[in-house]
Design a protein around this motif. Sequence first.
Motif, PDB file in Angstrom:
ATOM      1  N   PRO A 176       6.252  17.030  -0.637  1.00 60.49           N
ATOM      2  CA  PRO A 176       5.611  16.048  -0.067  1.00 60.49           C
ATOM      3  C   PRO A 176       5.487  14.636  -1.205  1.00 60.49           C
ATOM      4  CG  PRO A 176       3.820  17.468  -0.475  1.00 60.49           C
ATOM      5  CD  PRO A 176       5.194  18.191  -0.584  1.00 60.49           C
ATOM      6  N   ALA A 177       5.687  13.609  -0.639  1.00 63.40           N
ATOM      7  CA  ALA A 177       5.729  12.187  -1.292  1.00 63.40           C
ATOM      8  C   ALA A 177       5.076  11.231  -0.761  1.00 63.40           C
ATOM      9  CB  ALA A 177       6.962  12.073  -2.019  1.00 63.40           C
ATOM     10  N   ALA A 178       4.380  10.303  -1.495  1.00 63.25           N
ATOM     11  CA  ALA A 178       3.711   8.911  -0.850  1.00 63.25           C
ATOM     12  C   ALA A 178       3.755   8.050  -1.972  1.00 63.25           C
ATOM     13  CB  ALA A 178       2.309   9.251  -0.483  1.00 63.25           C
ATOM     14  N   TRP A 179       3.782   6.864  -1.602  1.00 66.15           N
ATOM     15  CA  TRP A 179       4.172   5.399  -2.479  1.00 66.15           C
ATOM     16  C   TRP A 179       2.819   4.419  -2.249  1.00 66.15           C
ATOM     17  CZ3 TRP A 179       7.645   8.251  -0.367  1.00 66.15           C
ATOM     18  CH2 TRP A 179       8.695   8.972  -1.220  1.00 66.15           C
ATOM     19  N   VAL A 180       2.460   3.727  -3.171  1.00 66.40           N
ATOM     20  CA  VAL A 180       1.382   2.698  -3.056  1.00 66.40           C
ATOM     21  C   VAL A 180       2.034   1.540  -3.674  1.00 66.40           C
ATOM     22  CG1 VAL A 180       0.113   3.206  -5.043  1.00 66.40           C
ATOM     23  CG2 VAL A 180      -1.063   2.122  -3.243  1.00 66.40           C
ATOM     24  N   SER A 181       1.621   0.206  -2.966  1.00 70.26           N
ATOM     25  CA  SER A 181       1.815  -1.233  -3.515  1.00 70.26           C
ATOM     26  C   SER A 181       0.791  -2.077  -3.282  1.00 70.26           C
ATOM     27  CB  SER A 181       3.166  -1.590  -3.027  1.00 70.26           C
ATOM     28  OG  SER A 181       3.549  -2.823  -3.425  1.00 70.26           O
ATOM     29  N   ALA A 182       0.485  -2.877  -4.378  1.00 68.72           N
ATOM     30  CA  ALA A 182      -0.419  -4.081  -4.046  1.00 68.72           C
ATOM     31  C   ALA A 182       0.102  -5.225  -3.652  1.00 68.72           C
ATOM     32  CB  ALA A 182      -1.166  -4.155  -5.257  1.00 68.72           C
ATOM     33  N   ASP A 183       1.442  -5.560  -3.521  1.00 67.81           N
ATOM     34  CA  ASP A 183       2.319  -6.528  -3.380  1.00 67.81           C
ATOM     35  C   ASP A 183       3.554  -6.495  -2.262  1.00 67.81           C
ATOM     36  OD1 ASP A 183       3.855  -5.684  -5.018  1.00 67.81           O
ATOM     37  OD2 ASP A 183       3.436  -7.055  -6.595  1.00 67.81           O
ATOM     38  N   THR A 184       3.797  -5.200  -2.101  1.00 66.17           N
ATOM     39  CA  THR A 184       5.031  -4.736  -1.606  1.00 66.17           C
ATOM     40  C   THR A 184       6.210  -5.106  -2.354  1.00 66.17           C
ATOM     41  OG1 THR A 184       5.666  -6.729  -0.195  1.00 66.17           O
ATOM     42  CG2 THR A 184       4.031  -5.358   0.896  1.00 66.17           C
ATOM     43  N   ARG A 185       6.097  -5.369  -3.456  1.00 66.58           N
ATOM     44  CA  ARG A 185       7.326  -5.572  -4.419  1.00 66.58           C
ATOM     45  C   ARG A 185       7.611  -4.571  -5.109  1.00 66.58           C
ATOM     46  NH1 ARG A 185       4.694 -10.776  -3.839  1.00 66.58           N
ATOM     47  NH2 ARG A 185       5.902 -12.283  -3.091  1.00 66.58           N
ATOM     48  N   GLY A 186       6.400  -4.077  -5.963  1.00 62.20           N
ATOM     49  CA  GLY A 186       6.742  -2.634  -6.778  1.00 62.20           C
ATOM     50  C   GLY A 186       5.880  -1.750  -6.200  1.00 62.20           C
ATOM     51  N   TRP A 187       6.393  -0.569  -6.101  1.00 62.80           N
ATOM     52  CA  TRP A 187       5.810   0.775  -5.619  1.00 62.80           C
ATOM     53  C   TRP A 187       5.781   1.801  -6.742  1.00 62.80           C
ATOM     54  CZ3 TRP A 187       4.460   0.811  -0.464  1.00 62.80           C
ATOM     55  CH2 TRP A 187       4.782  -0.423   0.343  1.00 62.80           C
ATOM     56  N   THR A 188       4.500   2.734  -6.380  1.00 67.92           N
ATOM     57  CA  THR A 188       4.136   3.401  -7.510  1.00 67.92           C
ATOM     58  C   THR A 188       4.040   5.014  -6.827  1.00 67.92           C
ATOM     59  OG1 THR A 188       3.095   1.826  -8.829  1.00 67.92           O
ATOM     60  CG2 THR A 188       2.557   4.437  -9.312  1.00 67.92           C
ATOM     61  N   ARG A 247      13.977 -13.283   6.948  1.00 63.64           N
ATOM     62  CA  ARG A 247      14.466 -12.961   5.543  1.00 63.64           C
ATOM     63  C   ARG A 247      14.059 -11.508   5.069  1.00 63.64           C
ATOM     64  NH1 ARG A 247      13.507 -17.426   1.555  1.00 63.64           N
ATOM     65  NH2 ARG A 247      11.280 -16.671   2.000  1.00 63.64           N
ATOM     66  N   TRP A 248      15.157 -10.622   4.866  1.00 66.74           N
ATOM     67  CA  TRP A 248      14.778  -9.243   4.474  1.00 66.74           C
ATOM     68  C   TRP A 248      15.017  -9.008   3.143  1.00 66.74           C
ATOM     69  CZ3 TRP A 248      11.223  -6.379   7.297  1.00 66.74           C
ATOM     70  CH2 TRP A 248      11.330  -6.542   8.715  1.00 66.74           C
ATOM     71  N   SER A 249      14.265  -8.237   2.325  1.00 68.00           N
ATOM     72  CA  SER A 249      14.720  -7.861   0.937  1.00 68.00           C
ATOM     73  C   SER A 249      14.375  -6.503   0.652  1.00 68.00           C
ATOM     74  CB  SER A 249      13.894  -8.525  -0.065  1.00 68.00           C
ATOM     75  OG  SER A 249      12.775  -8.479   0.072  1.00 68.00           O
ATOM     76  N   ARG A 250      15.473  -5.681   0.256  1.00 71.49           N
ATOM     77  CA  ARG A 250      15.434  -4.338   0.049  1.00 71.49           C
ATOM     78  C   ARG A 250      14.465  -3.853  -1.137  1.00 71.49           C
ATOM     79  NH1 ARG A 250      19.437  -0.149   0.933  1.00 71.49           N
ATOM     80  NH2 ARG A 250      18.459   1.728   0.612  1.00 71.49           N
ATOM     81  N   GLY A 251      13.628  -3.032  -0.647  1.00 71.02           N
ATOM     82  CA  GLY A 251      12.906  -2.431  -1.947  1.00 71.02           C
ATOM     83  C   GLY A 251      13.108  -0.984  -2.219  1.00 71.02           C
ATOM     84  N   ALA A 252      12.479  -0.640  -3.488  1.00 73.78           N
ATOM     85  CA  ALA A 252      12.901   0.475  -4.089  1.00 73.78           C
ATOM     86  C   ALA A 252      11.540   1.316  -4.254  1.00 73.78           C
ATOM     87  CB  ALA A 252      13.556   0.526  -5.365  1.00 73.78           C
ATOM     88  N   LEU A 253      11.574   2.638  -3.791  1.00 74.46           N
ATOM     89  CA  LEU A 253      10.685   3.675  -3.964  1.00 74.46           C
ATOM     90  C   LEU A 253      11.244   4.708  -5.072  1.00 74.46           C
ATOM     91  CD1 LEU A 253       9.828   4.414  -0.313  1.00 74.46           C
ATOM     92  CD2 LEU A 253       8.494   3.131  -1.851  1.00 74.46           C
ATOM     93  N   PRO A 254      10.424   4.788  -6.179  1.00 78.41           N
ATOM     94  CA  PRO A 254      11.021   5.760  -7.157  1.00 78.41           C
ATOM     95  C   PRO A 254      10.850   7.184  -6.895  1.00 78.41           C
ATOM     96  CG  PRO A 254       8.993   4.521  -7.891  1.00 78.41           C
ATOM     97  CD  PRO A 254       9.275   4.083  -6.616  1.00 78.41           C
ATOM     98  N   VAL A 255      11.466   7.840  -7.293  1.00 77.35           N
ATOM     99  CA  VAL A 255      11.232   9.377  -7.154  1.00 77.35           C
ATOM    100  C   VAL A 255       9.978   9.793  -8.071  1.00 77.35           C
ATOM    101  CG1 VAL A 255      12.351  11.796  -7.208  1.00 77.35           C
ATOM    102  CG2 VAL A 255      13.866   9.772  -6.356  1.00 77.35           C
ATOM    103  N   PRO A 256       9.082  10.562  -7.322  1.00 77.52           N
ATOM    104  CA  PRO A 256       8.133  10.818  -8.269  1.00 77.52           C
ATOM    105  C   PRO A 256       8.412  12.185  -9.208  1.00 77.52           C
ATOM    106  CG  PRO A 256       7.431  11.033  -5.944  1.00 77.52           C
ATOM    107  CD  PRO A 256       9.011  10.699  -6.028  1.00 77.52           C
ATOM    108  N   ASP A 257       7.630  12.281 -10.319  1.00 80.25           N
ATOM    109  CA  ASP A 257       8.050  13.228 -11.292  1.00 80.25           C
ATOM    110  C   ASP A 257       8.026  14.601 -10.504  1.00 80.25           C
ATOM    111  OD1 ASP A 257       7.804  11.550 -13.264  1.00 80.25           O
ATOM    112  OD2 ASP A 257       5.669  12.002 -13.933  1.00 80.25           O
TER     113      ASP A 257
END
Length: 392
Positions: free
Chosen positions: A85-97, A42-52
Motif C-alpha cells: 500500500p502507498a499514499a502521497w500528500v501535497s500542499a500545492d499539487t506540485r510536489g508530492w511526498t 492546460r494540464w501538466s504532468r506530476g510525479a509521485l515518488p516511489v516510497p522507501d
Amino acid sequence: MGRRLAPRWSGRRLVAGLLAGVLVSAGACAGSSDDDGPVPVRWSRGALPVPDGTPGRVVVRDVTVCGDRWYVVGAVEAADGETRPAAWVSADTRGWTPVGVAAESFYGQRAVLYSVGCRDGVVAAVGARSGGVHGNPRVVTWRQVPDGSLVEVPAPFELYGGAEARNVGRIAGGAGGWLIAGNRVSGAAVWGSVDAAGFELRAGLPGLASDDRGVTWAYDVAAGPAGWVLAGVVTGDADAAVVWTSPDGVGWTRVGLPGDGARERPQRVVMAAGGPVVVGVRGSSFGAWRAEGDRWGPGGWRAAGRFGTGAAGGSVQAVAPLAAGLLVVAWDGARHGLWVSPDAGESWRPMSGPDDLPVGGDRSAGVAAGAGRVVLVVDDGREGRLWVAPAV
C-alpha cells in the motif's frame, strides 16, 4: 485488487461554474455543444515518488482534497507483481511526498488502496488484495493518525469477507462519521464508524436490503447536511435506478430515480450546489440525476442532462464537485473522457484531457478539485499517471 446535449453556454456562466476547480483560457467560454470541441484546459504532468522499500511502479487509484492538503492513494507494484500500500500528500499539487503507511496483517501489507475519503481535515482509506482459496479481495481499512501517517485498522475476516460477502466499495466522511458503501448476500449494505478506528457492518436493513422488489446493489456514498446518500440499482424484472437516504447511516429510505426505460445505472454520487447529484449510465449515454436542496425523498429527484456516447460498454469512474458544477471522468469502453457541467448536471460539455491520457488496458481513474486546481489520476495497468490543471 487493482486488476477497474448541452444548451447555449455563456462565457459568464462557464467561468462562474468552473472558477473553484477548473480555470480555462480565454476563448474557451463560447460554445454550446459537443460540436464546439472540448473546453481547453492546460494540464501538466506530476510525479509521485516511489516510497522507501521494495522498488516498483507507482499504482494510482483515487485522489481527494482534504483541508489544505491533497492525497493520492494506491500502491507500489514490484516486478514480480507483489504490491504494497502507498499514499502521497501535497500542499500545492506540485510536489508530492509519500505518506507513511503502517500495515500489520498479511493482506494489509499487500493491499492496494482504492478509495480515500475526508472528514474534518483527516483522511481514511479502503484497500484490498485478492487472496485465499477462492482469490477473493481481502479488504483492509486505514485511518490517519496525528503524525499524518495511515495505520491499518484491525478487523475480523468476516467483517468484510466470509460467506455473506459480495464487495466493499467507496468510503466517505461526513458530520456523522464515516460510511463505506458495499454489498452483501442480503443486498446493499454499509459499514459505519464514528472515527474510522473500527467499522460496524450494517446489512439486511429494511429499505436497504433486497426484498420482493428485487436485488439491491449500492455503488457509492456521499454525505451532506441532511445525512447520507447511497447510489445504486435494484435488479429484477426491470432494473431500477435508485438512491437511499439516511439521516444517521442506520435507517434508510429507498427512492426511485426517474427514468425513461433505458438501461440506467447510477455509479457515483457527490454533493454539489447545495444538494446531491448522481451520475452514471443512462442508456447509450451518461447522465445525471439531482435533488434540490433538502428534498432528498420521493418526489424530490429529477433527471438532469445527458452527455457522451458509448456508455453501454463504459462507466462513470470519478466525479469531483466544483463551486456550482461537476467534473466527470467517464470510460466509454475504449478511452477515458472528461466532461464538465457548470450547473450541477443540467448541461455538459467535453473537456480536453492530457495528451498522454491512456486508452485501453486495465484502467481506473480518480479526480479531485479545489483551491483553483484539479488533480487527475489514471492507471492503465502499466503505469500510474498524475496530472494537474492549475489556475491561470
